[in-house]
Design a protein around this motif. Structure first.
Motif, short mmCIF file in Angstrom:
data_model
loop_
_atom_site.label_atom_id
_atom_site.label_comp_id
_atom_site.label_asym_id
_atom_site.label_seq_id
_atom_site.Cartn_x
_atom_site.Cartn_y
_atom_site.Cartn_z
N UNK A 1 26.95 -33.16 -23.17
CA UNK A 1 27.06 -32.33 -22.02
C UNK A 1 28.44 -32.51 -21.43
N UNK A 2 29.24 -31.46 -21.36
CA UNK A 2 30.70 -31.37 -20.70
C UNK A 2 30.89 -32.03 -19.32
N UNK B 1 49.30 -38.71 -20.07
CA UNK B 1 50.10 -38.86 -21.54
C UNK B 1 49.68 -40.02 -22.18
N UNK B 2 49.67 -40.97 -21.72
CA UNK B 2 49.49 -42.41 -22.32
C UNK B 2 47.94 -42.70 -22.84
N UNK B 3 47.01 -42.22 -21.83
CA UNK B 3 45.70 -42.14 -22.03
C UNK B 3 44.78 -41.49 -22.86
N UNK B 4 45.43 -40.23 -22.67
CA UNK B 4 44.49 -39.12 -23.43
C UNK B 4 44.52 -39.20 -24.87
N UNK B 5 43.14 -39.09 -25.48
CA UNK B 5 42.59 -39.36 -26.89
C UNK B 5 42.92 -37.97 -27.64
N UNK B 6 42.39 -36.79 -26.89
CA UNK B 6 42.29 -35.48 -27.60
C UNK B 6 42.87 -34.31 -26.52
N UNK B 7 42.69 -33.03 -26.98
CA UNK B 7 42.76 -32.01 -26.13
C UNK B 7 41.73 -31.13 -25.80
N UNK B 8 41.78 -30.20 -24.82
CA UNK B 8 40.61 -29.23 -24.83
C UNK B 8 40.38 -28.30 -26.01
N UNK B 9 41.23 -27.79 -26.33
CA UNK B 9 40.99 -26.94 -27.66
C UNK B 9 40.31 -27.45 -28.74
N UNK B 10 40.74 -28.92 -28.79
CA UNK B 10 40.11 -29.82 -29.89
C UNK B 10 38.70 -30.05 -29.66
N UNK C 1 35.49 -29.12 -32.16
CA UNK C 1 34.58 -30.22 -32.64
C UNK C 1 33.15 -30.33 -32.06
N UNK C 2 33.03 -29.47 -30.96
CA UNK C 2 31.80 -29.49 -30.23
C UNK C 2 30.55 -29.10 -31.07
N UNK C 3 29.65 -30.00 -31.12
CA UNK C 3 28.07 -29.74 -32.03
C UNK C 3 27.47 -28.93 -30.84
N UNK C 4 27.16 -27.66 -31.21
CA UNK C 4 26.20 -26.89 -30.61
C UNK C 4 25.08 -26.28 -31.59
N UNK C 5 23.94 -26.31 -30.95
CA UNK C 5 22.79 -25.92 -32.01
C UNK C 5 22.79 -24.47 -32.02
N UNK C 6 22.16 -23.97 -33.07
CA UNK C 6 22.18 -22.55 -33.21
C UNK C 6 21.42 -21.46 -32.28
N UNK C 7 20.85 -21.89 -31.35
CA UNK C 7 20.08 -21.39 -30.46
C UNK C 7 20.77 -20.40 -29.70
N UNK C 8 22.02 -20.59 -29.47
CA UNK C 8 22.94 -19.88 -28.62
C UNK C 8 22.84 -19.95 -27.11
#
Length: 317
Positions: free
Chosen positions: A174-175, A286-295, A299-306
């Motif tokens: 959950x975002x 800059x030092x702590x961030x592991x990824x970015x918003x587009x990533x 990579x977000x796992x969303x069910x196919x229910x829409x």
């Protein structure tokens, strides 16, 4: 920082001194956001059914109503001089409760599921979540679409909404915590610097915290071990309109791109807060961030229910 005072629960001096040398596992924070009757019934239920220390986040105006403090002498009251943001209330609660974990609930919602054994097992895992958000049920008994997935429309963030699964052991990312309700890891919450009180709107304030969790490598998920029901609501409609401080959210969430294993600063126009960009993003994030918003989106796992088509992005609750 907002101005508040704490009215501590009744307890003898020896117990208060001894409590300074041990940390409670769980504290419960109740957001006083509806009627006096709701507050009284909520406090009655929690004091009778939960053994954790209870805190009410409220205002001095409420305490002038009468004998609420006398009626619930085993409850702590965090009393704000003036009404503030939900995030400010929770930040104060996190500072005052001294528990390993804290549960945030509201006076207009009823706790209908709290499987403490399973929830604490989740929090004891090595890669435990920063926050577990509840399944939310409407007054008619329907599961509300409170799962949020990252999505960008044009130059604005427009999270998609989904209904949580009813599968017993499901853990669905959950975002951000809708209404900021959930079970938090207190140490991690404070390490992430809590909610940004300079963001005025609850929606952007909550999303700012949630996005920071994921960008810094921590999860938020929803599971059915925690659930609340709203006796008077058939739906939840967030106010997604722009507010004071919205540029702070966008600057922190979208100013860094993760390219070839390195963080690179790129201004996300037109939403730029120059002070945040210089003092927080470039010097700390800059030092702590592991990824970015587009990533996150990719990579977000969303069910196919829409996504839920009835969950509107703007309006008042």
């Amino acid at each position: 920082m907002s101005e508040y005072k704490v009215i501590h629960r009744r307890q003898d001096l020896g117990l208060r001194i001894s409590s300074l040398y041990r940390q409670e596992q769980l504290a419960i924070g109740i957001l006083d956001l509806s009627t006096r009757k709701d507050l009284e019934s909520t406090l009655k239920w929690y004091t009778e059914n939960m053994s954790a220390h209870i805190y009410v986040m409220t205002t001095s105006e409420r305490m002038e109503d009468g004998d609420i403090q006398d009626a619930f002498q085993d409850v702590n009251f965090i009393v704000f001089k003036n009404a503030s943001t939900t995030g400010a209330y929770i930040n104060a609660f996190a500072d005052e409760c001294y528990a390993s974990f804290f549960l945030v609930v509201r006076t207009d919602a009823v706790l209908i599921a709290f499987d403490g054994e399973k929830l604490m097992a989740h929090m004891a895992e090595h890669n435990h979540p920063a926050l577990i958000t509840p399944v939310m049920i409407s007054s008619s008994g329907d599961i509300l679409p409170t799962l949020r997935a990252p999505f960008i429309k044009g130059r604005t963030v427009e999270p998609l909404s989904f209904v949580p699964t009813i599968e017993e052991d499901a853990e669905e990312d959950n975002l951000y915590p809708v209404m900021e309700i959930g079970l938090y890891d207190r140490a991690l919450f404070q390490r992430l610097r809590g909610f940004d009180e300079q963001i005025a709107g609850e929606y952007f304030q909550s999303m700012d915290f949630g996005v920071r969790c994921f960008l810094f490598g921590y999860r938020i998920f929803t599971c059915r071990s925690l659930a609340v029901q709203f006796p008077e609501r058939i739906s939840i409609i967030e106010d997604r309109s722009l507010c004071d401080g919205v540029n702070r959210f966008y600057t922190k969430a979208l100013s860094i791109r993760h390219i070839a294993g390195k963080n690179v600063v790129e201004k996300w126009k037109p939403f730029v807060d120059k002070d945040v960009l210089q003092d927080e993003v470039k010097k700390k994030q800059m030092i702590l961030q592991k990824t970015d918003f587009p990533s996150l989106i990719d990579k977000w796992k969303v069910r196919d229910t829409g996504p839920d088509k009835n969950d509107q992005p703007a309006g008042n609750p």
